[in-house]
Design an enzyme around this catalytic site. Structure first.
Site, short mmCIF file in Angstrom:
data_model
loop_
_atom_site.label_atom_id
_atom_site.label_comp_id
_atom_site.label_asym_id
_atom_site.label_seq_id
_atom_site.Cartn_x
_atom_site.Cartn_y
_atom_site.Cartn_z
N GLY A 38 1.03 -1.11 0.07
CA GLY A 38 -0.09 0.12 -0.10
C GLY A 38 0.95 1.63 0.15
N GLY A 42 -0.11 8.13 1.07
CA GLY A 42 -0.79 7.63 1.86
C GLY A 42 1.00 7.47 3.13
N SER A 169 -4.30 -0.78 14.05
CA SER A 169 -4.74 0.68 15.07
C SER A 169 -4.89 0.63 16.34
CB SER A 169 -5.72 0.83 13.84
OG SER A 169 -6.68 1.77 14.50
N TYR A 192 -13.46 -2.87 10.44
CA TYR A 192 -12.23 -2.30 10.14
C TYR A 192 -11.14 -2.81 11.58
CZ TYR A 192 -8.50 0.90 9.99
OH TYR A 192 -7.10 1.54 10.34
#
Length: 300
Positions: A38, A42, A169, A192
């Site tokens: 990814g 970002g 996270s 998520y």
């Protein structure tokens, strides 16, 4: 004699202390090979640029070839480090396995794997699934990293001491093993969070075996609600910058020592916020499920 033994024991504990990674000379990735998933946007993009600036060869990953090549071109223009873009759509487990096979073939030695690729559908009106019917956040955020870590372990071992860094996270939340694919009404809102706790649990469960082969695996919370495309896309006001997240991750990526299996917040090992992470039975259940869903067994 007792005093001498006490001094020796204290010395060992200081060396093994979780905070000991702050001491010593930061690691350099000059001349080393790293994979950041990814990394066309970002946090991943910023990590790819930072690692290349340190002299690494960066395998840039994403779905969009134009954006991937743009990152490679930026690294090339900077004149330090090098890069190659390899595309893969992590919503497909088959595509992820093929991507892992390409990396394994082309890069016999891999010094660092950063499992950063992620998606979030917090405000979506309904569940999202891939072609296999699997919940999409669980696939992209978690199962893709499971495949890469386990399939690329021989390559990581060849470059030992090496590292796997899983970008989790602080919003991680418990997995409902009776409804992992979120098929119950309104269950999709927790997708998520469960995908992120799965990363933390995988790290805790696999880290001992990886450490035995010279590979240190950790998970971490980079920063809260960074100003990324993903955060903006779910309509939540950012609270931190991508640069803050990058600096936190790079601080751990280059730390002289890390506590294998630990979950890090603000540069230090922390207790995962959901107690399910520390449940050995839940972790074992997740490992079995992950192997079943992906066709990739846990490396031992």
């Amino acid at each position: 004699m007792r005093i001498l033994l006490a001094i020796l024991l204290l010395s060992v504990l200081l060396v093994l202390s979780p905070s000991s990674h702050a001491a010593g000379t930061p690691l350099s990735y000059a001349g080393k090979t790293v994979l950041v998933t990814g990394s066309t946007d970002g946090l991943g993009r910023e990590l790819a640029l930072a690692l290349a600036a340190d002299g690494a060869h960066v395998i840039v990953h994403g779905r969009n070839a134009a954006r991937g090549q743009a990152v490679v071109d930026e690294i090339t223009r900077a004149g330090k480090g090098s890069a190659r873009f390899i595309a893969a759509d992590f919503s497909s487990l088959q595509a992820t396995r093929e991507f892992a096979d390409t990396i394994a073939r082309d890069y016999p030695r891999l010094d660092l794997l950063v499992n950063n690729a992620g998606i979030a559908f917090n405000n979506a009106p309904a569940r999202s699934a891939n072609a296999d019917g699997y919940e999409l956040q669980f696939v992209v955020n978690y199962l893709a990293g499971w495949i890469l870590a386990n399939r690329l372990l021989p390559n990581l071992e060849a470059a030992a001491p090496s590292r796997v860094v899983n970008i989790a996270s602080g919003s991680a939340a418990a997995i409902d093993f009776d409804d992992v694919m979120l098929e119950k009404p309104d269950a999709h809102h927790r997708g998520y969070g469960q995908s992120k706790l799965a990363q933390v649990m995988m790290t805790m469960e696999l880290a001992p075996a990886f450490a035995g082969r010279g590979v240190t695996m950790i998970s971490l919370h980079p920063a809260t609600l960074m100003d990324t495309t993903m955060v903006k896309g779910i309509g939540i006001p950012p609270r931190t910058t991508v640069a803050e997240g990058r600096d936190h991750v790079m601080g751990l990526v280059t730390a002289p020592a890390l506590q294998a299996g630990a979950y890090y917040e603000q540069g230090q090992p922390a207790t995962p916020r959901d107690p399910q992470a520390t449940d050995p039975q839940a972790r074992a259940r997740l490992v079995a499920l992950s192997a079943e869903l992906t066709g990739v067994a846990a490396a031992r």
